[in-house]
Motif scaffolding. Structure first.
Motif, PDB file in Angstrom:
ATOM      1  N   ASP A 437       2.033   2.452  -1.313  1.00  0.00           N
ATOM      2  CA  ASP A 437       3.764   1.871  -2.345  1.00  0.00           C
ATOM      3  C   ASP A 437       4.186   0.755  -0.911  1.00  0.00           C
ATOM      4  O   ASP A 437       4.787   1.528   0.207  1.00  0.00           O
ATOM      5  N   PRO A 438       4.269  -0.144  -1.344  1.00  0.00           N
ATOM      6  CA  PRO A 438       5.110  -1.779  -0.399  1.00  0.00           C
ATOM      7  C   PRO A 438       7.139  -1.354  -0.277  1.00  0.00           C
ATOM      8  O   PRO A 438       7.489  -1.687   0.470  1.00  0.00           O
ATOM      9  N   TYR A 439       7.214  -0.129  -1.099  1.00  0.00           N
ATOM     10  CA  TYR A 439       8.751   0.398  -0.903  1.00  0.00           C
ATOM     11  C   TYR A 439       8.304   1.973  -0.400  1.00  0.00           C
ATOM     12  O   TYR A 439      10.113   2.494   0.139  1.00  0.00           O
ATOM     13  N   PRO A 443       6.437   7.976  -0.233  1.00  0.00           N
ATOM     14  CA  PRO A 443       5.975   8.748   0.612  1.00  0.00           C
ATOM     15  C   PRO A 443       7.728   9.625   0.873  1.00  0.00           C
ATOM     16  O   PRO A 443       7.482  10.832   1.550  1.00  0.00           O
ATOM     17  N   ILE A 444       8.746   9.059   1.062  1.00  0.00           N
ATOM     18  CA  ILE A 444       9.900   9.466   0.677  1.00  0.00           C
ATOM     19  C   ILE A 444      10.127  10.523  -0.248  1.00  0.00           C
ATOM     20  O   ILE A 444      10.474  11.715   0.386  1.00  0.00           O
ATOM     21  N   MET A 486       2.791   9.817   8.083  1.00  0.00           N
ATOM     22  CA  MET A 486       1.331   9.877   7.448  1.00  0.00           C
ATOM     23  C   MET A 486       0.947   9.060   6.579  1.00  0.00           C
ATOM     24  O   MET A 486      -0.326   8.475   5.994  1.00  0.00           O
ATOM     25  N   PHE A 487       1.586   9.527   5.294  1.00  0.00           N
ATOM     26  CA  PHE A 487       1.372   9.502   3.919  1.00  0.00           C
ATOM     27  C   PHE A 487       2.032   7.698   3.487  1.00  0.00           C
ATOM     28  O   PHE A 487       1.362   7.999   2.441  1.00  0.00           O
ATOM     29  N   ALA A 488       2.401   7.688   4.052  1.00  0.00           N
ATOM     30  CA  ALA A 488       3.156   5.797   4.072  1.00  0.00           C
ATOM     31  C   ALA A 488       2.240   5.023   3.427  1.00  0.00           C
ATOM     32  O   ALA A 488       2.314   3.978   3.309  1.00  0.00           O
ATOM     33  N   TRP A 489       1.610   5.172   4.240  1.00  0.00           N
ATOM     34  CA  TRP A 489      -0.367   3.979   4.371  1.00  0.00           C
ATOM     35  C   TRP A 489      -1.020   4.195   3.760  1.00  0.00           C
ATOM     36  O   TRP A 489      -2.102   3.691   4.119  1.00  0.00           O
TER      37      TRP A 489
END
Length: 517
Positions: A437-439, A443-444, A486-489
């Motif tokens: 997710d580019p933004y 993940p948030i 961890m899930f951000a990428w």
């Protein structure tokens, strides 16, 4: 007699041991399973059959060809043909990215090509600079010695068939050996989750040699009939000569990677002819396409990398694609698939949550037992087991849903990374569900829903620092933060699955709490 059976008696020790054996049955099996899987992996690495030392095919000439170039344009692909070579394979229905009209092109860089030809010691064979005569849709070349070569190229979907007819007009037998070479630049060495690099199917076994390994060593194989080529995360170029007794090799020279095969010589009797077919698959790594090509290119259907949890990844990928045909959006399809999976494991999740609530209510009693038998470990184990039995629960029952979701998580992760349609699938602000997710919005949201679910599940835990559940809660409260980072990428589709799963879990907790009251 009863007074002699005190806390330190042999009977109590024996009873304690029996109870410990029963309580550790699951944990013992779990650890033995881990040891078995680890030993299996070690055995596979250490005792993997080594390829025999085989003389590799002759070096490939990578200089530019002077032959006349022609273009063949079909529905799925278009190719450039230049004598013995095929290059610039454009996938007409696949774009480089969602915001561009540029098509995916394989073997389009300089000195990237597939070369199909012949070598012979007793006749003159066509080379890379040979200009063939075009008549209708066939290529003709006469070697000036009485041997005539006719080549016709067919394109069926993503499969290219090179059909050669060698006519021997001499009064003696001749011998020619077919060969095929694929030369290309390297691929993305960072794609460690999906098998990429050199691919060889030999002796009924598929073998991958990734880019990093090819940088260090060459490999060679001997087989009756096989296939060879290169695979990237979403695309692959695999070839096979329809003849027996082949030598296949993979290597790197300079900045280029080489995958090549040479077949045993074919004897052509005087005044006779021989047909030779070579098949090439150049297209997306999709199971339906690879299965269709498997009858022409042996082993290509096995190049689809579903990973360790293939038994989950295959049906999940099928389910997502089927749901997408119904709703027309892969994001909505992932949401529906998540709801279906959560409904299927509802009984286990409910049992886990009820067990967690029982564990919370048991804490005062467990603390009393721990304090009462602090100096008698054997008796402590017995009394704790009695408490668990009275409440009909166990410490492991709360882990069942998580244990089930682990293989589902990894299977979906693999499915998203190998799904060609997913790589450009849109959902709300996300342009590619197979990319991050580019933004960082998903993940948030995932971290927030995970925290809320955890808060609702552990809200009844005491604040006693000696409380085991309270200690666990203090550790687990950092898990949403860790998972968010961890899930951000990770692929947005995977984060979407986990977020929807958390939301479903929150709703499920609310329903269970309400029904239990």
């Amino acid at each position: 007699m009863v007074k002699y059976i005190d806390n330190n008696s042999g009977f109590n020790q024996w009873a304690s041991m029996q109870q410990q054996k029963k309580s550790s049955r699951f944990s013992g099996f779990f650890w033995w399973l881990i040891l078995f899987l680890f030993a299996w992996w070690i055995m596979g690495v250490w005792f993997k059959p080594q390829n025999a030392e085989i003389a590799a095919p002759q070096p490939i000439a990578v200089e530019q060809s002077n032959a006349t170039k022609q273009n063949i344009n079909a529905d799925e692909i278009s190719i450039d043909v230049q004598g013995l070579r095929i290059s610039n394979i454009t996938l007409n229905k696949h774009k480089k990215d969602s915001g561009s009209d540029e098509k995916i092109s394989l073997l389009s860089a300089e000195n990237n090509f597939i070369e199909i030809g012949y070598v012979s010691t007793d006749i003159k064979a066509p080379n890379i600079n040979t200009n063939w005569e075009m008549k209708t849709d066939k290529m003709h070349w006469n070697n000036g010695m009485g041997v005539h070569f006719t080549r016709q190229i067919y394109v069926d979907g993503y499969v290219i068939r090179i059909s050669d007819l060698i006519k021997n007009n001499l009064a003696r037998e001749i011998s020619v050996a077919p060969y095929a070479n694929i030369v290309r630049d390297g691929g993305d060495s960072m794609s460690s989750v999906v098998d990429t690099g050199g691919v060889v199917y030999a002796n009924s076994k598929l073998d991958y040699t990734n880019w990093n390994k090819l940088n260090k060593k060459s490999v060679a194989y001997s087989t009756v009939r096989g296939s060879f080529g290169f695979a990237d995360q979403y695309w692959e170029t695999i070839a096979s000569i329809d003849t027996n007794d082949q030598t296949i090799s993979l290597k790197k020279s300079g900045d280029l990677y080489f995958s090549q095969t040479s077949a045993a010589p074919i004897k052509i009797a005087a005044k006779s002819e021989q047909a030779v077919n070579t098949y090439i698959f150049a297209g997306p790594r999709m199971s339906n396409l690879l299965n269709d090509a498997a009858d022409k290119i042996p082993g290509i259907n096995k190049t689809m990398d579903y990973g360790w949890f293939w038994f989950f990844a295959q049906p999940m990928l099928w389910l997502i694609n089927w749901l997408n045909t119904l709703v027309g959006n892969y994001g909505v399809a992932i949401i529906l698939m998540t709801l279906i999976l959560r409904v299927l494991i509802w009984p286990l999740t409910r049992k886990s949550f009820v067990s967690t609530m029982k564990m919370q209510k048991m804490q005062p009693e467990l603390q009393r037992v721990q304090k009462l038998y602090a100096n008698d470990k054997a008796r402590l184990q017995i009394e704790m087991m009695k408490v668990y039995q009275e409440h009909r629960t166990s410490p492991m029952s709360g882990c069942l849903p998580m244990l089930i979701q682990i293989p589902i998580f990894f299977a979906l992760y693999k499915a998203l990374l190998i799904s060609v349609p997913m790589r450009s699938a849109h959902f709300l602000w996300i342009s590619d569900l197979a990319a991050m997710d580019p933004y960082f919005i998903l993940p948030i949201l995932m971290g927030a829903t995970m925290w809320l679910q955890q808060y609702l599940q552990t809200s009844q835990t005491s604040n006693n620092p000696n409380d085991m559940m309270a200690s666990t809660q203090r550790i687990m409260k950092w898990m949403p933060v860790l998972f968010t980072i961890m899930f951000a990428w990770m692929p947005a589709g995977l984060v979407l699955y986990w977020t929807v799963s958390n939301l479903f879990g929150i709703l499920q907790m609310y329903i269970i709490k309400k029904t239990m009251k």
